[in-house]
Scaffold this active site. Structure first.
Site, PDB file in Angstrom:
ATOM      1  N   CYS A  33      71.835  -1.526   0.228  1.00 21.74           N
ATOM      2  CA  CYS A  33      71.968  -0.217  -0.410  1.00 21.74           C
ATOM      3  C   CYS A  33      73.119  -0.294  -1.391  1.00 21.74           C
ATOM      4  O   CYS A  33      73.925  -1.218  -1.345  1.00 21.74           O
ATOM      5  CB  CYS A  33      72.227   0.873   0.624  1.00 21.74           C
ATOM      6  SG  CYS A  33      71.942   2.537  -0.042  1.00 21.74           S
TER       7      CYS A  33
ATOM      8  N   ARG B  41      80.020   8.061   6.430  1.00 17.69           N
ATOM      9  CA  ARG B  41      80.484   8.040   5.040  1.00 17.69           C
ATOM     10  C   ARG B  41      81.987   7.849   4.970  1.00 17.69           C
ATOM     11  O   ARG B  41      82.505   7.322   3.991  1.00 17.69           O
ATOM     12  CB  ARG B  41      80.003   9.294   4.319  1.00 17.69           C
ATOM     13  CG  ARG B  41      78.474   9.229   4.188  1.00 17.69           C
ATOM     14  CD  ARG B  41      77.865  10.418   3.517  1.00 17.69           C
ATOM     15  NE  ARG B  41      76.402  10.301   3.565  1.00 17.69           N
ATOM     16  CZ  ARG B  41      75.566  11.269   3.260  1.00 17.69           C
ATOM     17  NH1 ARG B  41      76.032  12.434   2.854  1.00 17.69           N
ATOM     18  NH2 ARG B  41      74.269  11.075   3.328  1.00 17.69           N
TER      19      ARG B  41
ATOM     20  N   TYR C 235      76.134   2.251  17.487  1.00 20.42           N
ATOM     21  CA  TYR C 235      77.570   1.915  17.575  1.00 20.42           C
ATOM     22  C   TYR C 235      77.991   1.737  19.028  1.00 20.42           C
ATOM     23  O   TYR C 235      79.073   1.247  19.301  1.00 20.42           O
ATOM     24  CB  TYR C 235      78.399   3.012  16.885  1.00 20.42           C
ATOM     25  CG  TYR C 235      77.967   3.208  15.446  1.00 20.42           C
ATOM     26  CD1 TYR C 235      78.390   2.325  14.455  1.00 20.42           C
ATOM     27  CD2 TYR C 235      77.075   4.217  15.082  1.00 20.42           C
ATOM     28  CE1 TYR C 235      77.954   2.461  13.143  1.00 20.42           C
ATOM     29  CE2 TYR C 235      76.625   4.360  13.781  1.00 20.42           C
ATOM     30  CZ  TYR C 235      77.070   3.475  12.813  1.00 20.42           C
ATOM     31  OH  TYR C 235      76.628   3.595  11.517  1.00 20.42           O
TER      32      TYR C 235
ATOM     33  N   CYS D 278      75.187   2.564  -2.081  1.00 20.22           N
ATOM     34  CA  CYS D 278      76.138   3.675  -1.996  1.00 20.22           C
ATOM     35  C   CYS D 278      77.566   3.219  -1.676  1.00 20.22           C
ATOM     36  O   CYS D 278      78.518   3.871  -2.070  1.00 20.22           O
ATOM     37  CB  CYS D 278      75.669   4.731  -1.004  1.00 20.22           C
ATOM     38  SG  CYS D 278      75.440   4.129   0.664  1.00 20.22           S
TER      39      CYS D 278
ATOM     40  N   ARG E 172      71.945  13.704  -1.126  1.00 21.96           N
ATOM     41  CA  ARG E 172      70.903  12.678  -1.181  1.00 21.96           C
ATOM     42  C   ARG E 172      69.486  13.243  -1.004  1.00 21.96           C
ATOM     43  O   ARG E 172      68.560  12.532  -0.709  1.00 21.96           O
ATOM     44  CB  ARG E 172      71.159  11.635  -0.092  1.00 21.96           C
ATOM     45  CG  ARG E 172      72.522  10.953  -0.153  1.00 21.96           C
ATOM     46  CD  ARG E 172      72.453   9.552   0.427  1.00 21.96           C
ATOM     47  NE  ARG E 172      73.711   9.004   0.890  1.00 21.96           N
ATOM     48  CZ  ARG E 172      74.725   8.635   0.102  1.00 21.96           C
ATOM     49  NH1 ARG E 172      74.652   8.789  -1.206  1.00 21.96           N
ATOM     50  NH2 ARG E 172      75.822   8.117   0.634  1.00 21.96           N
TER      51      ARG E 172
ATOM     52  N   LYS F 229      65.311   7.214  11.190  1.00 21.08           N
ATOM     53  CA  LYS F 229      66.734   7.491  11.160  1.00 21.08           C
ATOM     54  C   LYS F 229      66.980   8.909  10.698  1.00 21.08           C
ATOM     55  O   LYS F 229      66.413   9.290   9.670  1.00 21.08           O
ATOM     56  CB  LYS F 229      67.398   6.486  10.210  1.00 21.08           C
ATOM     57  CG  LYS F 229      68.863   6.733   9.973  1.00 21.08           C
ATOM     58  CD  LYS F 229      69.359   5.774   8.943  1.00 21.08           C
ATOM     59  CE  LYS F 229      70.822   6.092   8.690  1.00 21.08           C
ATOM     60  NZ  LYS F 229      71.352   5.312   7.608  1.00 21.08           N
TER      61      LYS F 229
ATOM     62  N   GLU G  93      55.277   7.645   4.500  1.00 16.91           N
ATOM     63  CA  GLU G  93      56.360   6.748   4.056  1.00 16.91           C
ATOM     64  C   GLU G  93      56.272   5.406   4.786  1.00 16.91           C
ATOM     65  O   GLU G  93      56.456   4.350   4.200  1.00 16.91           O
ATOM     66  CB  GLU G  93      57.730   7.385   4.355  1.00 16.91           C
ATOM     67  CG  GLU G  93      58.231   8.350   3.294  1.00 16.91           C
ATOM     68  CD  GLU G  93      58.820   7.630   2.089  1.00 16.91           C
ATOM     69  OE1 GLU G  93      58.686   6.401   1.995  1.00 16.91           O
ATOM     70  OE2 GLU G  93      59.405   8.320   1.232  1.00 16.91           O
TER      71      GLU G  93
ATOM     72  N   CYS H   1      72.972   6.095  -3.891  1.00 16.96           N
ATOM     73  CA  CYS H   1      72.306   4.864  -3.451  1.00 16.96           C
ATOM     74  C   CYS H   1      71.569   4.157  -4.585  1.00 16.96           C
ATOM     75  O   CYS H   1      70.686   3.327  -4.340  1.00 16.96           O
ATOM     76  CB  CYS H   1      71.343   5.178  -2.311  1.00 16.96           C
ATOM     77  SG  CYS H   1      72.159   5.977  -0.909  1.00 16.96           S
TER      78      CYS H   1
ATOM     79  N   LYS I 137      63.691   7.885   6.660  1.00 23.23           N
ATOM     80  CA  LYS I 137      65.126   8.180   6.674  1.00 23.23           C
ATOM     81  C   LYS I 137      65.329   9.579   6.113  1.00 23.23           C
ATOM     82  O   LYS I 137      64.958   9.862   4.971  1.00 23.23           O
ATOM     83  CB  LYS I 137      65.889   7.148   5.846  1.00 23.23           C
ATOM     84  CG  LYS I 137      67.383   7.461   5.773  1.00 23.23           C
ATOM     85  CD  LYS I 137      68.164   6.375   5.073  1.00 23.23           C
ATOM     86  CE  LYS I 137      69.630   6.751   4.984  1.00 23.23           C
ATOM     87  NZ  LYS I 137      70.424   5.731   4.292  1.00 23.23           N
TER      88      LYS I 137
HETATM   89  C1  PBG Z   1      73.358   3.882   3.306  1.00 26.34           C
HETATM   90  C2  PBG Z   1      73.358   4.203   4.737  1.00 26.34           C
HETATM   91  C3  PBG Z   1      73.777   5.362   5.384  1.00 26.34           C
HETATM   92  C4  PBG Z   1      73.669   5.127   6.747  1.00 26.34           C
HETATM   93  C5  PBG Z   1      73.156   3.838   6.887  1.00 26.34           C
HETATM   94  N1  PBG Z   1      72.950   3.299   5.631  1.00 26.34           N
HETATM   95  C6  PBG Z   1      74.375   6.602   4.871  1.00 26.34           C
HETATM   96  C7  PBG Z   1      73.631   7.532   4.038  1.00 26.34           C
HETATM   97  O1  PBG Z   1      72.450   7.375   3.753  1.00 26.34           O
HETATM   98  O2  PBG Z   1      74.290   8.471   3.604  1.00 26.34           O
HETATM   99  C8  PBG Z   1      74.046   6.091   7.837  1.00 26.34           C
HETATM  100  C9  PBG Z   1      74.386   5.479   9.132  1.00 26.34           C
HETATM  101  C10 PBG Z   1      75.083   6.366  10.077  1.00 26.34           C
HETATM  102  O3  PBG Z   1      75.303   7.578   9.868  1.00 26.34           O
HETATM  103  O4  PBG Z   1      75.451   5.836  11.128  1.00 26.34           O
HETATM  104  N2  PBG Z   1      72.445   4.482   2.526  1.00 26.34           N
END
Ligand code: PBG
Length: 326
Positions: A120, A205, A313, A122, A217, A248, A233, A130, A195
């Site tokens: 990604c 973030r 995590y 970002c 986003r 996600k 998707e 992104c 997602k």
């Molecule tokens: C990058 C990305 C994000 C997460 C994983 N890859 C953040 C987003 O899309 O803003 C989030 C992971 C998390 O909250 O644990 N695009």
């Protein structure tokens, strides 16, 4: 078979009986451990909103990954925080970038660990979006080329798998194409297929220093109200070459995990995201819940819904608890 002839409580009487008929059991091998790598040495900086999660410099990252691996966690997913950000995220594809060097170190020092990379922009763009900005929005097709280059650089550094999380249309196909062209046909793609634009990403973030500097986003991530669209998707990603599909966040989207598991025959991953982690930690710190118990219950629910793999995590602490027979 009705009461009083049938009594469901009979098989709940002892832990041994409960264990014999348990349908879903967590295992350390279900987990993928997300890690944040930063430039420098001896950095182990805790994320204030994610107690127990750290930004790690390379040698600290190797230690953390090795410790989780020793507890049975098979894989990590890497996020990089580069030295410099710019409008097009040019540091994302550098051979000497923070993630690329971390991949090499992990493959050298912990060879049996599966190293997955988040693909990604970002973390690498100064605006925190992104992709590449044109006329105030993320421009889809120009972003594909940059993402493909990033994925290729990860494969060149030795990544075992790449995981695009950007939600651009067509990115799985673009990445599959460039990998195949460069003799990386054996590198699988784990696609963040469904997602959602989610408030649960807040703490991430801070960890990844990737907060959008304007807007949000919602023009590329999915609307939380949509379930059928998640199937569409996912189907697109599979047609473009995804090997594993992902949902996600996880906890507010268990119905989506379940639907995708029922509909498709690929392995399903679910991302137990930062906000889901932080809620548990915060409530446990206040003494409002038993953090370990709630953690295992949440992870079990994600697996029960149909996830084959869980990005979390909690991976290391959950693996340690499971080892002790929790
Ligand atoms: C990058 C990305 C994000 C997460 C994983 N890859 C953040 C987003 O899309 O803003 C989030 C992971 C998390 O909250 O644990 N695009």
């Amino acid at each position: 078979m009705y009461f009083p002839v049938y009594r469901p409580r009979r098989l709940r009487r002892t832990e041994a009986l409960r264990g014999m008929i348990r349908e879903t059991e967590l295992n350390a091998k279900d987990f993928i451990y997300p890690l944040f790598v930063v430039p420098g040495t001896s950095v182990r900086k805790e994320i204030s909103s994610m107690p127990g999660v750290f930004q790690l410099s390379q040698e600290e990252l190797v230690k953390e990954a090795a410790a989780a691996h020793a507890l049975g966690v098979p894989a990590v997913i890497l996020f990089g925080i580069p030295e410099e950000k710019d409008a097009v995220g040019s540091h994302a594809s550098r051979a000497d970038g923070v993630v690329q060097r971390a991949i090499e170190a992990l493959k050298r020092d912990v060879p049996s660990l599966v190293v997955i990379t988040d693909v990604c922009l970002c973390e690498y763009t100064d605006h925190g979006h992104c992709g590449i900005i044109e006329r105030g929005d993320v421009a889809n097709d120009p972003t594909l080329k940059v993402l493909a280059q990033e994925a290729l650089s990860h494969a060149r550094a030795g990544a075992d798998m790449v995981a695009p999380s950007d939600m651009m249309d067509g990115r799985v196909g673009a990445i599959r194409h460039i990998l195949d062209e460069h003799h990386f046909a054996n590198v699988p793609i784990m696609a963040y297929s469904a997602k959602y634009a989610s408030g649960f990403y807040g703490p991430f973030r801070e960890a990844a220093e990737s907060t959008p500097q304007f807007g949000d986003r919602r023009s590329y991530q999915m609307d939380p109200g949509n379930g059928i669209e998640a199937l569409r998707e996912t189907r697109l990603d599979i047609e473009e070459g995804a090997d594993i599909v992902m949902v996600k966040p996880a906890l507010s989207y268990l119905d989506i995990i379940s639907a995708i598991h029922a509909e498709f025959d690929l392995p399903v991953a679910a991302y137990n995201v930062s906000g889901e982690y932080s809620l548990v930690k915060a409530a446990a710190q206040k003494g409002w819940i038993d953090g370990d118990r709630v953690m295992l219950e949440i992870l079990t629910s994600i697996k029960r819904a149909g996830a084959d793999l869980i990005l979390t995590y909690h991976a290391k602490e959950a693996a340690a608890l499971l080892r002790r027979g929790a």
